[in-house]
Design a protein around this motif. Structure first.
Motif, PDB file in Angstrom:
ATOM      1  N   ALA A  97       6.688   3.917   8.929  1.00 44.17           N
ATOM      2  CA  ALA A  97       6.686   2.428   8.560  1.00 44.17           C
ATOM      3  C   ALA A  97       5.165   2.012   8.590  1.00 44.17           C
ATOM      4  O   ALA A  97       5.204   1.045   7.632  1.00 44.17           O
ATOM      5  CB  ALA A  97       7.570   1.748   9.761  1.00 44.17           C
ATOM      6  N   ALA A  98       4.230   2.266   9.124  1.00 44.19           N
ATOM      7  CA  ALA A  98       3.133   1.879   8.967  1.00 44.19           C
ATOM      8  C   ALA A  98       2.411   2.284   7.706  1.00 44.19           C
ATOM      9  O   ALA A  98       1.778   1.559   6.924  1.00 44.19           O
ATOM     10  CB  ALA A  98       2.005   2.570  10.158  1.00 44.19           C
ATOM     11  N   MET A  99       2.652   3.325   6.950  1.00 41.43           N
ATOM     12  CA  MET A  99       2.151   3.848   5.731  1.00 41.43           C
ATOM     13  C   MET A  99       2.973   3.067   4.843  1.00 41.43           C
ATOM     14  O   MET A  99       2.078   2.793   3.545  1.00 41.43           O
ATOM     15  CB  MET A  99       2.787   5.421   5.513  1.00 41.43           C
ATOM     16  N   ARG A 100       4.165   2.582   4.732  1.00 46.20           N
ATOM     17  CA  ARG A 100       4.890   1.636   3.886  1.00 46.20           C
ATOM     18  C   ARG A 100       4.378   0.107   4.098  1.00 46.20           C
ATOM     19  O   ARG A 100       4.889  -0.627   3.045  1.00 46.20           O
ATOM     20  CB  ARG A 100       6.136   1.767   3.918  1.00 46.20           C
ATOM     21  N   GLY A 101       3.474   0.072   5.161  1.00 43.80           N
ATOM     22  CA  GLY A 101       3.224  -1.530   5.422  1.00 43.80           C
ATOM     23  C   GLY A 101       4.036  -2.239   6.080  1.00 43.80           C
ATOM     24  O   GLY A 101       3.757  -3.613   5.692  1.00 43.80           O
ATOM     25  N   GLU A 102       5.112  -1.981   6.734  1.00 47.74           N
ATOM     26  CA  GLU A 102       6.310  -2.529   7.129  1.00 47.74           C
ATOM     27  C   GLU A 102       5.782  -3.176   8.752  1.00 47.74           C
ATOM     28  O   GLU A 102       6.651  -4.144   8.997  1.00 47.74           O
ATOM     29  CB  GLU A 102       7.487  -1.834   7.492  1.00 47.74           C
ATOM     30  N   VAL A 103       4.605  -2.750   9.144  1.00 43.10           N
ATOM     31  CA  VAL A 103       4.359  -3.107  10.484  1.00 43.10           C
ATOM     32  C   VAL A 103       3.200  -3.985  10.562  1.00 43.10           C
ATOM     33  O   VAL A 103       1.875  -3.441  10.075  1.00 43.10           O
ATOM     34  CB  VAL A 103       3.845  -2.034  11.544  1.00 43.10           C
ATOM     35  N   PRO A 104       3.009  -5.334  10.632  1.00 40.12           N
ATOM     36  CA  PRO A 104       2.059  -6.260  10.360  1.00 40.12           C
ATOM     37  C   PRO A 104       0.693  -5.888  11.313  1.00 40.12           C
ATOM     38  O   PRO A 104       1.189  -5.532  12.731  1.00 40.12           O
ATOM     39  CB  PRO A 104       2.781  -7.544  10.669  1.00 40.12           C
TER      40      PRO A 104
END
Length: 101
Positions: free
Chosen positions: A87-94
């Motif tokens: 999720a972090a790699m996709r930028g989904e975690v602010p």
């Protein structure tokens, strides 16, 4: 992915904890009260023991919201380490980015 029955069992436990929360708290207050009589404490103890075990919040287990995995779960995000990284790699975690030094 965790077994479906384990995830469902955890959901039932959460529902049971929410249902019994107030009853358990009242009984615990009686047990901790230094002014309560021995008989009151005894009946509170027996009542507490008769409640379902799954109603105790200590029997709950943190699980990943996506996979149901129990180990390596970050409380802040509710995700297992694998899914948190994806999720972090996709930028989904602010506010979370890959460390680089």
């Amino acid at each position: 992915m965790a077994k479906r029955n384990m995830i469902e069992r955890e959901k039932r436990r959460t529902a049971q904890v929410n249902k019994d929360e107030k009853k358990r708290e009242k009984l615990r207050v009686i047990l901790k009260d230094p002014n309560a009589s021995y008989e009151d404490k005894q009946t509170a103890s027996v009542s507490l023991q008769k409640l379902p075990r799954d109603g105790s919040y200590t029997r709950q287990r943190n699980r990943c919201a996506i996979t149901g995995r129990t180990r390596g779960v970050y409380r802040k995000f509710g995700l297992a380490r694998h899914k948190l990284r994806e999720a972090a790699m996709r930028g989904e975690v602010p506010g979370l980015k890959k460390a680089s030094w």
